[in-house]
Design an enzyme around this catalytic site. Structure first.
Site, PDB file in Angstrom:
ATOM      1  N   ASP A  65      36.949  79.030  70.081  1.00  0.00           N
ATOM      2  CA  ASP A  65      37.315  80.323  69.886  1.00  0.00           C
ATOM      3  C   ASP A  65      38.812  80.364  69.527  1.00  0.00           C
ATOM      4  OD1 ASP A  65      37.701  83.187  69.828  1.00  0.00           O
ATOM      5  OD2 ASP A  65      37.266  83.661  71.884  1.00  0.00           O
ATOM      6  N   ASP A 121      39.792  85.694  64.025  1.00  0.00           N
ATOM      7  CA  ASP A 121      39.156  85.202  65.351  1.00  0.00           C
ATOM      8  C   ASP A 121      37.697  84.712  64.976  1.00  0.00           C
ATOM      9  OD1 ASP A 121      38.088  85.685  67.907  1.00  0.00           O
ATOM     10  OD2 ASP A 121      37.579  87.746  67.674  1.00  0.00           O
TER      11      ASP A 121
END
Length: 495
Positions: free
Chosen positions: A384, A195
């Protein structure tokens, strides 16, 4: 009454993800690590776990809700209230044909029927590909994508050929990316969600609890399983766009593609919300690869520790994430540098990170549709890998969708599933086009892959009017690298 029960059950089940097990070719990775100890590349794998109890459109609404909550947290603003998110879910359920929404309280509320994680091996992927070709019969959404959206799971990556390589998995129809690392003594395999939008690294504790009691069928860490495990008394907690964890910091040995971080400090979660604890969640922990200034644990990220220990030359993380419909399964994350085989060298651009708090955020030069300027200027993008869609301020999303020939209502923005119109984002005076397949995410009617599709860009009701949250819809179309030491972001066109 029965309809209300179904609604309640579906609302509970959508909090669940999908789990898996992963076994890397460790000897191969160690041989490659010795060949080039300064750079690590981790291939992204894909596995399948059945998920037939939740309508794909409800899962898609979960991604939209999660993106909105994530953007709120990233920009320091109030999150949408739980009742607002539930209202969005109710609206989407109301729009579905009643025959399409099936739920069983024994399976959807708790995921209890998914008590065992397993691989769907390459032969199953090949069978799925033969049954559902990579393109629709008349264009439109790939039948393979629709099948993956309905049954979920992960597909294993091909064995990488690059030095020091591990793979990343694709969750369902391109909704997440997972690598396998080893932790503890003796080392255990942990499936880890990678992530770039957070900065905490954690895995589940041997004493992990959730709202449903003990945490699900995952790999856990503690003194029973690892003789090198040392627990501290320092607490941590992290809240994500979807779900939360809380626990204590620990020290243990972490091996990433043959590079050994001894006594690395990270978190073990004693409490996990069902979004992480359920049997159907395909990972055992999460590795945040934003800057450690963002960390709730207040410790260096693994890539920062690799660099400070001299195991890699610089704290760089580089992503090549793959698309299920391409059936290449070649996703990778590289630590310590860029994999030059994955991008076109003369297209590489490097831009400053404009985030003040530790995200990876770059200035957008222009936003175009089929080469035509949208007139949307002065925007920034938080890049992201942990977000599936693109979340943009409502006015921006409406303008772009209109130019794509789509429409927005109170529920969502849609475009034609057969659209070949291309949107492009420019960074560093270089334009990066989004494949039209990535903008047509999922048919509104799952049985009509050439009708209207939920769009890859959706309006966000929180954040500033200049910030975009740019997830995998875009990142599948570029090589993406971040450099902590120099506070820079690099993008390039894929080779």
């Amino acid at each position: 009454m029965q309809l209300s029960i179904v609604f309640a059950v579906l609302l509970a089940c959508i909090l669940h993800s999908t789990p898996s097990d992963a076994i890397p070719a460790r000897a191969h990775h160690q041989r490659l690590a010795r060949a080039n100890p300064r750079t690590i590349t981790m291939p992204l794998k894909r596995l399948y776990v059945p998920r037939t109890d939740v309508h794909p459109q409800l899962l898609l609404q979960q991604h939209i809700n999660r993106g909105n909550k994530r953007l709120a947290r990233m920009t320091g603003r109030s999150e949408p209230a739980e009742h607002e998110l539930r209202a969005e879910m109710h609206k989407r359920m109301y729009l579905l044909e009643s025959g399409s929404v099936k739920a069983s309280s024994a399976t959807t509320a708790t995921g209890s029927n998914f008590s065992k994680r397993y691989w769907r091996h390459s032969k199953h992927v090949a069978q799925a590909a033969s049954n559902a070709s990579s393109t629709g019969t008349d264009g439109g959404v790939s039948a393979l994508d629709i099948q993956a959206a309905e049954i979920g799971g992960l597909t294993p990556a091909k064995i990488p050929t690059s030095n020091n390589t591990l793979g990343l998995a694709i969750d369902a129809d391109d909704v997440g990316y997972i690598a396998t690392i080893q932790i503890g003594t003796p080392p255990q395999n942990f499936n880890i969600l990678m992530d770039s939008g957070s900065a905490d690294f954690w895995v589940g504790s041997e004493t992990c609890q959730s709202q449903q009691g003990t945490c699900g069928n995952h790999t856990f860490l503690g003194s029973k399983s690892s003789s090198s495990f040392v627990q501290s008394n320092q607490n941590f907690n992290v809240t994500y766009g979807s779900g939360s964890v809380a626990g204590v910091l620990c020290q243990d040995n972490v091996n990433m593609a043959g590079l050994q971080l001894n006594k690395h400090t990270f978190g073990v979660a004693n409490e996990e919300s069902v979004q992480f604890s359920a049997d159907t969640v395909p990972f055992d922990g999460l590795m945040g690869l934003a800057q450690s200034t963002l960390s709730n644990e207040k410790v260096p990220t693994p890539v920062e520790s690799l660099a400070s220990n001299g195991l890699i030359s610089s704290a760089i993380s580089s992503f090549k994430i793959s698309r299920l419909a391409d059936q290449l399964n070649d996703g990778e994350v590289t630590f310590g540098g860029l994999d030059s085989t994955k991008f076109v060298a003369n297209t590489l651009v490097t831009i400053p990170n404009v985030s003040k708090i530790g995200f990876w955020e770059g200035a957008i030069d222009a936003i175009t549709v089929n080469g035509q300027d949208t007139g949307v200027t002065g925007r920034t993008a938080i890049l992201d890998t942990g977000t599936t869609l693109i979340i943009a301020p409502p006015a921006d999303a409406l303008a772009v969708i209109a130019m794509l020939g789509g429409k927005c209502d109170t529920q969502q923005c849609t475009i034609s599933c057969t659209s070949n119109t291309s949107i492009a984002l420019s960074f560093g005076n270089a334009s990066f086009a989004i494949d039209p397949r990535d903008m047509a995410v999922l048919p509104v009617d799952i049985n009509d892959p050439t009708g209207d599709c939920t769009a890859g860009i959706q309006p966000g009701t929180i954040g500033t009017n200049t910030e975009w949250l740019v997830g995998d819809v875009f990142l599948k179309n570029a090589y993406f690298s971040v450099d902590t030491q120099n506070n820079k972001i690099s993008l390039a066109k894929l080779s």
